[in-house]
Design an enzyme around this catalytic site. Structure first.
Site, PDB file in Angstrom:
ATOM      1  N   TRP A 183       0.816  -1.222   0.000  1.00 39.11           N
ATOM      2  CA  TRP A 183       0.000   0.000   0.000  1.00 39.11           C
ATOM      3  C   TRP A 183       0.840   1.259   0.000  1.00 39.11           C
ATOM      4  O   TRP A 183       0.561   2.200  -0.740  1.00 39.11           O
ATOM      5  CB  TRP A 183      -0.995  -0.019   1.159  1.00 39.11           C
ATOM      6  CG  TRP A 183      -2.012  -1.095   0.963  1.00 39.11           C
ATOM      7  CD1 TRP A 183      -2.210  -2.197   1.747  1.00 39.11           C
ATOM      8  CD2 TRP A 183      -2.962  -1.210  -0.122  1.00 39.11           C
ATOM      9  NE1 TRP A 183      -3.226  -2.973   1.224  1.00 39.11           N
ATOM     10  CE2 TRP A 183      -3.699  -2.396   0.090  1.00 39.11           C
ATOM     11  CE3 TRP A 183      -3.261  -0.438  -1.240  1.00 39.11           C
ATOM     12  CZ2 TRP A 183      -4.706  -2.827  -0.775  1.00 39.11           C
ATOM     13  CZ3 TRP A 183      -4.264  -0.854  -2.107  1.00 39.11           C
ATOM     14  CH2 TRP A 183      -4.970  -2.026  -1.871  1.00 39.11           C
ATOM     15  N   ASP A 205      -1.616   6.544   6.230  1.00 43.51           N
ATOM     16  CA  ASP A 205      -2.713   5.698   5.768  1.00 43.51           C
ATOM     17  C   ASP A 205      -3.007   4.713   6.902  1.00 43.51           C
ATOM     18  O   ASP A 205      -2.176   3.859   7.218  1.00 43.51           O
ATOM     19  CB  ASP A 205      -2.257   4.963   4.499  1.00 43.51           C
ATOM     20  CG  ASP A 205      -3.263   3.920   3.998  1.00 43.51           C
ATOM     21  OD1 ASP A 205      -4.315   3.723   4.645  1.00 43.51           O
ATOM     22  OD2 ASP A 205      -2.985   3.306   2.945  1.00 43.51           O
ATOM     23  N   LYS A 214     -12.248  -1.862   6.141  1.00 44.08           N
ATOM     24  CA  LYS A 214     -11.469  -2.845   6.879  1.00 44.08           C
ATOM     25  C   LYS A 214     -11.998  -2.951   8.310  1.00 44.08           C
ATOM     26  O   LYS A 214     -12.440  -3.989   8.743  1.00 44.08           O
ATOM     27  CB  LYS A 214      -9.981  -2.468   6.890  1.00 44.08           C
ATOM     28  CG  LYS A 214      -9.404  -2.097   5.519  1.00 44.08           C
ATOM     29  CD  LYS A 214      -9.296  -3.271   4.583  1.00 44.08           C
ATOM     30  CE  LYS A 214      -9.043  -2.947   3.120  1.00 44.08           C
ATOM     31  NZ  LYS A 214      -7.915  -2.103   2.774  1.00 44.08           N
TER      32      LYS A 214
HETATM   33  C1  LIG Z   1      -7.340  -1.602   1.450  1.00 42.20           C
HETATM   34  C2  LIG Z   1      -6.255  -0.605   1.621  1.00 42.20           C
HETATM   35  C3  LIG Z   1      -6.088   0.456   0.726  1.00 42.20           C
HETATM   36  C4  LIG Z   1      -6.925   0.625  -0.518  1.00 42.20           C
HETATM   37  O1  LIG Z   1      -8.218   0.937  -0.180  1.00 42.20           O
HETATM   38  P1  LIG Z   1      -9.336   1.191  -1.294  1.00 42.20           P
HETATM   39  O2  LIG Z   1     -10.435   1.743  -0.471  1.00 42.20           O
HETATM   40  O3  LIG Z   1      -9.633  -0.143  -1.913  1.00 42.20           O
HETATM   41  O4  LIG Z   1      -8.793   2.152  -2.285  1.00 42.20           O
HETATM   42  C5  LIG Z   1      -5.081   1.375   0.982  1.00 42.20           C
HETATM   43  N1  LIG Z   1      -4.297   1.255   2.060  1.00 42.20           N
HETATM   44  C6  LIG Z   1      -4.422   0.232   2.937  1.00 42.20           C
HETATM   45  C7  LIG Z   1      -3.518   0.162   4.116  1.00 42.20           C
HETATM   46  C8  LIG Z   1      -5.420  -0.721   2.744  1.00 42.20           C
HETATM   47  O5  LIG Z   1      -5.555  -1.729   3.622  1.00 42.20           O
END
Ligand SMILES: *Cc1c(COP(=O)(O)O)cnc(C)c1O
Length: 361
Positions: free
Chosen positions: A102, A172, A196
Protein backbone atom coordinates in the site's frame (compact mmCIF):
# COMPACT_ATOMS: atom_id res chain seq x y z
CA UNK A 1 -28.27 -19.69 9.40
CA UNK A 2 -24.92 -20.51 10.89
CA UNK A 3 -22.69 -17.51 10.47
CA UNK A 4 -19.30 -18.00 8.84
CA UNK A 5 -16.09 -17.04 10.57
CA UNK A 6 -14.99 -14.07 8.48
CA UNK A 7 -11.24 -13.53 8.13
CA UNK A 8 -11.41 -11.45 4.93
CA UNK A 9 -8.98 -8.53 4.69
CA UNK A 10 -11.55 -6.10 3.26
CA UNK A 11 -14.43 -5.77 2.85
CA UNK A 12 -14.54 -7.60 6.11
CA UNK A 13 -16.51 -8.73 9.13
CA UNK A 14 -19.06 -6.35 10.67
CA UNK A 15 -20.63 -6.62 14.13
CA UNK A 16 -23.77 -8.78 14.02
CA UNK A 17 -25.58 -6.09 16.01
CA UNK A 18 -24.82 -3.58 13.25
CA UNK A 19 -26.07 -5.86 10.47
CA UNK A 20 -29.26 -6.55 12.40
CA UNK A 21 -29.84 -2.86 13.03
CA UNK A 22 -29.37 -2.14 9.31
CA UNK A 23 -31.78 -4.96 8.45
CA UNK A 24 -34.31 -3.60 10.88
CA UNK A 25 -34.03 -0.02 9.59
CA UNK A 26 -33.33 -0.46 5.87
CA UNK A 27 -36.97 -0.18 4.82
CA UNK A 28 -38.24 2.43 7.24
CA UNK A 29 -35.56 4.56 8.87
CA UNK A 30 -36.54 5.82 12.30
CA UNK A 31 -40.27 5.58 11.39
CA UNK A 32 -39.80 8.14 8.63
CA UNK A 33 -41.64 6.10 5.98
CA UNK A 34 -38.57 5.77 3.76
CA UNK A 35 -35.10 4.29 3.81
CA UNK A 36 -32.13 6.45 4.72
CA UNK A 37 -30.60 5.41 1.38
CA UNK A 38 -33.64 6.90 -0.39
CA UNK A 39 -33.50 10.19 1.51
CA UNK A 40 -31.76 13.41 0.48
CA UNK A 41 -28.26 13.83 1.84
CA UNK A 42 -29.32 17.41 2.57
CA UNK A 43 -32.34 16.32 4.62
CA UNK A 44 -32.78 16.27 8.37
CA UNK A 45 -32.53 12.51 8.91
CA UNK A 46 -29.22 12.13 7.11
CA UNK A 47 -27.89 15.35 8.57
CA UNK A 48 -28.39 14.02 12.08
CA UNK A 49 -26.91 10.61 11.27
CA UNK A 50 -23.91 12.25 9.58
CA UNK A 51 -23.13 14.62 12.42
CA UNK A 52 -23.62 11.89 15.01
CA UNK A 53 -21.07 9.87 13.02
CA UNK A 54 -18.54 12.73 12.88
CA UNK A 55 -19.06 13.45 16.60
CA UNK A 56 -18.36 9.80 17.40
CA UNK A 57 -15.20 9.87 15.25
CA UNK A 58 -13.99 12.92 17.17
CA UNK A 59 -14.95 11.61 20.58
CA UNK A 60 -13.60 8.07 20.24
CA UNK A 61 -10.31 9.08 18.60
CA UNK A 62 -9.90 12.26 20.69
CA UNK A 63 -9.47 14.34 17.56
CA UNK A 64 -8.51 17.93 18.50
CA UNK A 65 -10.88 20.75 17.45
CA UNK A 66 -8.48 22.21 14.91
CA UNK A 67 -8.85 19.18 12.63
CA UNK A 68 -11.43 18.74 9.86
CA UNK A 69 -13.09 15.34 9.60
CA UNK A 70 -15.05 14.20 6.55
CA UNK A 71 -15.66 11.27 4.22
CA UNK A 72 -14.84 11.07 0.53
CA UNK A 73 -15.49 8.48 -2.17
CA UNK A 74 -12.89 6.87 -4.39
CA UNK A 75 -11.34 4.64 -1.75
CA UNK A 76 -8.08 5.13 0.06
CA UNK A 77 -6.44 4.75 -3.35
CA UNK A 78 -7.65 8.17 -4.52
CA UNK A 79 -5.74 9.72 -1.61
CA UNK A 80 -2.47 8.35 -3.01
CA UNK A 81 -2.81 11.08 -5.66
CA UNK A 82 -4.71 13.73 -3.71
CA UNK A 83 -2.03 13.97 -1.00
CA UNK A 84 0.76 15.02 -3.39
CA UNK A 85 -1.65 17.17 -5.42
CA UNK A 86 -2.43 19.14 -2.26
CA UNK A 87 0.80 19.00 -0.26
CA UNK A 88 3.74 18.47 -2.60
CA UNK A 89 4.65 21.77 -4.29
CA UNK A 90 7.08 21.64 -7.20
CA UNK A 91 9.93 23.23 -5.21
CA UNK A 92 9.78 20.61 -2.43
CA UNK A 93 10.43 16.91 -1.86
CA UNK A 94 8.27 14.52 0.14
CA UNK A 95 9.61 11.56 2.13
CA UNK A 96 7.98 8.15 1.76
CA UNK A 97 8.43 4.98 3.76
CA UNK A 98 8.01 2.05 1.38
CA UNK A 99 6.93 -0.77 3.68
CA UNK A 100 4.77 -2.92 1.42
CA UNK A 101 2.05 -2.95 -1.20
CA UNK A 102 0.00 0.00 0.00
CA UNK A 103 2.73 2.50 0.78
CA UNK A 104 4.51 1.47 -2.42
CA UNK A 105 1.42 2.33 -4.44
CA UNK A 106 1.12 5.66 -2.66
CA UNK A 107 4.78 6.37 -3.38
CA UNK A 108 4.39 5.43 -7.07
CA UNK A 109 1.53 7.89 -7.47
CA UNK A 110 3.42 10.66 -5.67
CA UNK A 111 6.41 10.12 -7.98
CA UNK A 112 4.15 10.85 -10.94
CA UNK A 113 3.17 14.17 -9.41
CA UNK A 114 6.30 15.55 -7.78
CA UNK A 115 9.69 15.00 -6.16
CA UNK A 116 9.87 12.05 -3.80
CA UNK A 117 12.65 10.75 -1.59
CA UNK A 118 12.35 7.14 -0.49
CA UNK A 119 13.20 7.46 3.16
CA UNK A 120 13.11 3.71 3.76
CA UNK A 121 12.59 0.81 1.38
CA UNK A 122 11.75 -2.59 2.88
CA UNK A 123 12.45 -4.34 -0.42
CA UNK A 124 15.70 -6.02 0.65
CA UNK A 125 13.88 -7.69 3.58
CA UNK A 126 10.91 -8.56 1.35
CA UNK A 127 8.92 -5.94 3.26
CA UNK A 128 9.12 -7.82 6.53
CA UNK A 129 10.33 -4.94 8.70
CA UNK A 130 10.00 -1.21 9.33
CA UNK A 131 12.42 1.58 10.18
CA UNK A 132 12.98 1.96 13.91
CA UNK A 133 10.84 5.01 14.76
CA UNK A 134 13.36 6.10 17.40
CA UNK A 135 16.17 6.47 14.87
CA UNK A 136 14.24 7.96 11.96
CA UNK A 137 15.66 11.31 10.93
CA UNK A 138 13.38 13.45 8.82
CA UNK A 139 14.99 16.20 6.71
CA UNK A 140 13.37 19.38 8.02
CA UNK A 141 12.82 20.81 4.54
CA UNK A 142 10.61 17.86 3.58
CA UNK A 143 7.08 18.59 2.30
CA UNK A 144 5.76 15.72 4.43
CA UNK A 145 6.70 12.31 5.79
CA UNK A 146 4.38 9.54 4.61
CA UNK A 147 3.82 6.11 6.12
CA UNK A 148 1.23 3.33 6.15
CA UNK A 149 0.52 2.44 9.78
CA UNK A 150 -0.48 -1.15 9.01
CA UNK A 151 0.41 -2.93 5.78
CA UNK A 152 -2.71 -5.03 5.30
CA UNK A 153 -1.09 -7.40 2.79
CA UNK A 154 2.34 -7.83 4.39
CA UNK A 155 1.05 -7.87 7.97
CA UNK A 156 3.45 -5.30 9.47
CA UNK A 157 2.33 -2.51 11.74
CA UNK A 158 4.03 0.53 13.24
CA UNK A 159 3.91 0.23 17.05
CA UNK A 160 5.01 3.83 17.71
CA UNK A 161 5.62 6.93 15.62
CA UNK A 162 8.73 8.78 14.46
CA UNK A 163 9.36 12.35 15.55
CA UNK A 164 9.08 14.47 12.44
CA UNK A 165 9.63 17.91 13.99
CA UNK A 166 8.08 20.57 11.77
CA UNK A 167 7.49 18.17 8.92
CA UNK A 168 3.85 17.07 8.55
CA UNK A 169 3.32 13.40 9.29
CA UNK A 170 0.73 11.76 7.02
CA UNK A 171 -0.54 8.22 7.54
CA UNK A 172 -2.71 5.70 5.77
CA UNK A 173 -4.56 3.98 8.64
CA UNK A 174 -7.03 2.04 6.51
CA UNK A 175 -6.62 -1.26 8.30
CA UNK A 176 -5.82 -0.35 11.89
CA UNK A 177 -7.86 2.76 12.62
CA UNK A 178 -9.99 2.26 15.76
CA UNK A 179 -7.94 -0.79 16.77
CA UNK A 180 -5.89 1.28 19.26
CA UNK A 181 -5.58 4.82 20.58
CA UNK A 182 -3.80 7.18 18.16
CA UNK A 183 -2.05 10.42 19.17
CA UNK A 184 -3.88 12.34 16.42
CA UNK A 185 -2.08 15.58 17.32
CA UNK A 186 1.20 14.06 16.05
CA UNK A 187 -0.30 13.71 12.58
CA UNK A 188 -1.12 16.38 10.03
CA UNK A 189 -3.36 13.99 8.17
CA UNK A 190 -4.77 10.51 8.76
CA UNK A 191 -6.96 8.76 6.25
CA UNK A 192 -8.21 5.36 5.21
CA UNK A 193 -10.89 3.28 3.55
CA UNK A 194 -13.61 2.32 6.03
CA UNK A 195 -14.11 -1.21 4.69
CA UNK A 196 -11.47 -2.84 6.88
CA UNK A 197 -12.26 -1.92 10.45
CA UNK A 198 -15.03 0.64 10.29
CA UNK A 199 -17.97 -0.19 8.07
CA UNK A 200 -19.29 -1.19 4.66
CA UNK A 201 -17.12 -0.20 1.67
CA UNK A 202 -17.71 3.17 0.02
CA UNK A 203 -16.37 5.90 2.28
CA UNK A 204 -12.82 7.06 2.94
CA UNK A 205 -12.31 8.93 6.20
CA UNK A 206 -10.11 12.02 6.17
CA UNK A 207 -8.76 13.69 9.30
CA UNK A 208 -6.71 16.77 8.50
CA UNK A 209 -5.23 19.55 10.61
CA UNK A 210 -6.73 22.82 9.43
CA UNK A 211 -3.43 24.68 9.06
CA UNK A 212 -2.49 22.17 6.34
CA UNK A 213 -5.25 23.65 4.20
CA UNK A 214 -3.25 26.88 3.85
CA UNK A 215 -0.52 24.97 1.99
CA UNK A 216 -2.77 23.84 -0.84
CA UNK A 217 -1.96 25.41 -4.21
CA UNK A 218 -4.75 27.19 -6.03
CA UNK A 219 -6.07 25.82 -9.29
CA UNK A 220 -6.89 22.26 -8.28
CA UNK A 221 -10.19 20.85 -9.58
CA UNK A 222 -12.78 21.32 -6.85
CA UNK A 223 -13.19 17.74 -5.71
CA UNK A 224 -9.43 17.17 -5.51
CA UNK A 225 -8.86 20.16 -3.23
CA UNK A 226 -9.25 19.29 0.48
CA UNK A 227 -10.38 22.85 1.20
CA UNK A 228 -13.55 22.24 -0.79
CA UNK A 229 -14.58 19.44 1.56
CA UNK A 230 -13.45 21.14 4.73
CA UNK A 231 -15.43 24.28 3.84
CA UNK A 232 -18.53 22.30 2.89
CA UNK A 233 -18.38 20.18 6.07
CA UNK A 234 -17.83 17.13 3.87
CA UNK A 235 -21.06 17.66 1.98
CA UNK A 236 -19.75 19.34 -1.18
CA UNK A 237 -21.23 16.54 -3.24
CA UNK A 238 -23.21 13.39 -2.42
CA UNK A 239 -21.37 11.50 0.29
CA UNK A 240 -21.34 7.67 0.42
CA UNK A 241 -24.57 7.57 2.41
CA UNK A 242 -24.94 3.84 2.99
CA UNK A 243 -21.34 3.44 4.05
CA UNK A 244 -21.52 6.38 6.48
CA UNK A 245 -24.65 4.89 8.02
CA UNK A 246 -22.72 1.68 8.66
CA UNK A 247 -19.74 3.57 10.10
CA UNK A 248 -22.00 5.40 12.53
CA UNK A 249 -23.48 2.13 13.77
CA UNK A 250 -20.04 0.52 14.08
CA UNK A 251 -18.79 3.50 16.09
CA UNK A 252 -21.77 3.22 18.45
CA UNK A 253 -20.84 -0.43 18.87
CA UNK A 254 -17.20 0.49 19.56
CA UNK A 255 -18.32 3.04 22.14
CA UNK A 256 -20.62 0.57 23.87
CA UNK A 257 -17.74 -1.90 24.19
CA UNK A 258 -15.47 0.71 25.79
CA UNK A 259 -13.89 2.66 22.92
CA UNK A 260 -10.48 2.31 21.30
CA UNK A 261 -8.69 1.14 24.46
CA UNK A 262 -11.11 -1.76 24.71
CA UNK A 263 -10.56 -2.47 21.00
CA UNK A 264 -6.82 -2.50 21.62
CA UNK A 265 -7.22 -5.04 24.43
CA UNK A 266 -9.35 -7.23 22.17
CA UNK A 267 -6.78 -6.95 19.38
CA UNK A 268 -3.90 -7.92 21.66
CA UNK A 269 -5.78 -10.96 22.99
CA UNK A 270 -7.00 -12.15 19.58
CA UNK A 271 -3.78 -11.64 17.64
CA UNK A 272 -1.74 -13.29 20.42
CA UNK A 273 -3.83 -16.44 20.12
CA UNK A 274 -2.76 -16.85 16.50
CA UNK A 275 0.84 -15.73 16.94
CA UNK A 276 1.17 -18.23 19.79
CA UNK A 277 -0.12 -21.00 17.53
CA UNK A 278 2.53 -19.96 14.99
CA UNK A 279 5.35 -19.74 17.53
CA UNK A 280 4.46 -23.04 19.21
CA UNK A 281 4.35 -24.97 15.94
CA UNK A 282 8.07 -25.81 15.72
CA UNK A 283 8.30 -24.07 12.38
CA UNK A 284 5.24 -25.68 10.77
CA UNK A 285 3.73 -22.20 10.57
CA UNK A 286 6.15 -19.39 9.81
CA UNK A 287 5.52 -15.70 10.24
CA UNK A 288 7.65 -13.80 7.69
CA UNK A 289 7.37 -10.62 9.74
CA UNK A 290 9.90 -9.02 12.10
CA UNK A 291 8.39 -9.85 15.50
CA UNK A 292 8.82 -6.23 16.63
CA UNK A 293 6.30 -5.09 14.02
CA UNK A 294 3.74 -7.87 13.91
CA UNK A 295 0.31 -6.61 12.91
CA UNK A 296 -2.54 -7.08 15.37
CA UNK A 297 -5.05 -6.87 12.53
CA UNK A 298 -3.63 -8.92 9.65
CA UNK A 299 -1.68 -12.02 10.61
CA UNK A 300 0.39 -13.41 7.77
CA UNK A 301 1.89 -16.90 7.91
CA UNK A 302 2.94 -19.71 5.67
CA UNK A 303 3.05 -23.48 5.90
CA UNK A 304 5.96 -25.70 4.78
CA UNK A 305 4.78 -25.84 1.13
CA UNK A 306 2.36 -23.92 -1.14
CA UNK A 307 0.36 -27.16 -1.43
CA UNK A 308 -0.10 -27.22 2.35
CA UNK A 309 -1.07 -23.52 2.31
CA UNK A 310 -3.81 -24.39 -0.18
CA UNK A 311 -4.96 -27.43 1.77
CA UNK A 312 -5.08 -25.40 4.98
CA UNK A 313 -7.24 -22.75 3.33
CA UNK A 314 -9.64 -25.27 1.81
CA UNK A 315 -9.97 -27.40 4.97
CA UNK A 316 -10.61 -24.24 6.96
CA UNK A 317 -13.25 -23.17 4.47
CA UNK A 318 -15.07 -26.49 4.93
CA UNK A 319 -15.30 -25.63 8.62
CA UNK A 320 -16.77 -22.19 7.88
CA UNK A 321 -13.59 -20.09 8.07
CA UNK A 322 -13.40 -17.72 5.11
CA UNK A 323 -10.76 -15.41 3.69
CA UNK A 324 -7.59 -17.15 4.83
CA UNK A 325 -5.78 -17.17 1.51
CA UNK A 326 -2.90 -14.71 1.47
CA UNK A 327 -3.04 -11.82 -0.99
CA UNK A 328 -2.27 -12.96 -4.53
CA UNK A 329 0.86 -10.79 -4.56
CA UNK A 330 2.50 -12.59 -1.60
CA UNK A 331 0.88 -16.04 -1.33
CA UNK A 332 0.73 -17.98 1.94
CA UNK A 333 -2.09 -17.43 4.39
CA UNK A 334 -3.50 -14.41 6.15
CA UNK A 335 -6.02 -14.15 8.97
CA UNK A 336 -7.51 -10.70 9.40
CA UNK A 337 -8.85 -10.28 12.90
CA UNK A 338 -10.51 -6.88 12.82
CA UNK A 339 -12.45 -5.39 15.75
CA UNK A 340 -15.76 -7.02 14.84
CA UNK A 341 -14.40 -10.57 14.67
CA UNK A 342 -15.54 -12.42 17.81
CA UNK A 343 -12.84 -13.88 20.03
CA UNK A 344 -14.54 -17.31 19.74
CA UNK A 345 -13.77 -17.30 16.02
CA UNK A 346 -10.11 -16.69 16.76
CA UNK A 347 -10.04 -19.47 19.35
CA UNK A 348 -11.65 -21.69 16.70
CA UNK A 349 -8.93 -21.01 14.13
CA UNK A 350 -6.20 -21.34 16.76
CA UNK A 351 -7.51 -24.82 17.61
CA UNK A 352 -7.75 -25.68 13.93
CA UNK A 353 -4.15 -24.53 13.35
CA UNK A 354 -2.99 -26.81 16.15
CA UNK A 355 -4.85 -29.86 14.92
CA UNK A 356 -3.89 -29.27 11.27
CA UNK A 357 -0.22 -29.02 12.25
CA UNK A 358 -0.45 -32.15 14.40
CA UNK A 359 -2.03 -34.06 11.49
CA UNK A 360 0.57 -33.03 8.95
CA UNK A 361 3.77 -32.97 10.98
C1 LIG B 1 -7.34 -1.60 1.45
C2 LIG B 1 -6.26 -0.61 1.62
C3 LIG B 1 -6.09 0.46 0.73
C4 LIG B 1 -6.92 0.63 -0.52
O1 LIG B 1 -8.22 0.94 -0.18
P1 LIG B 1 -9.34 1.19 -1.29
O2 LIG B 1 -10.43 1.74 -0.47
O3 LIG B 1 -9.63 -0.14 -1.91
O4 LIG B 1 -8.79 2.15 -2.28
C5 LIG B 1 -5.08 1.38 0.98
N1 LIG B 1 -4.30 1.26 2.06
C6 LIG B 1 -4.42 0.23 2.94
C7 LIG B 1 -3.52 0.16 4.12
C8 LIG B 1 -5.42 -0.72 2.74
O5 LIG B 1 -5.55 -1.73 3.62
Amino acid sequence: MSRKKIFFAGPSVLPVEVLKEMQDQIFDYDNSGLSIIEASHRGGAFDKLYHDCLDLMRELLSIPDDYSVFFLGGGATTQFAMIPMNFLPSNKTADYVKSGSWSNKACDDAQKLGNVRVSFDGKSSNYSTLPNPKTVIVPQDSAYYYLCSNETIGGIEWQSWPETGNVPLIADMSSDIFSRPVPVEKFSMIYGGVQKNLGPAGATFIIIRNDMLDRIPSGLPAYFDYRTHSKADGLYNTPPVFSIWGVKLVLEWVKKLGGVSAMQERAVVKSSLIYEAIDESNGFYLSPVDSAYRSKMNIVFRLPTPELDAEFVSEAQKLGMLGLKGHRSVGGCRASVYNALPKEDVVFIRDFMRSFAADKS
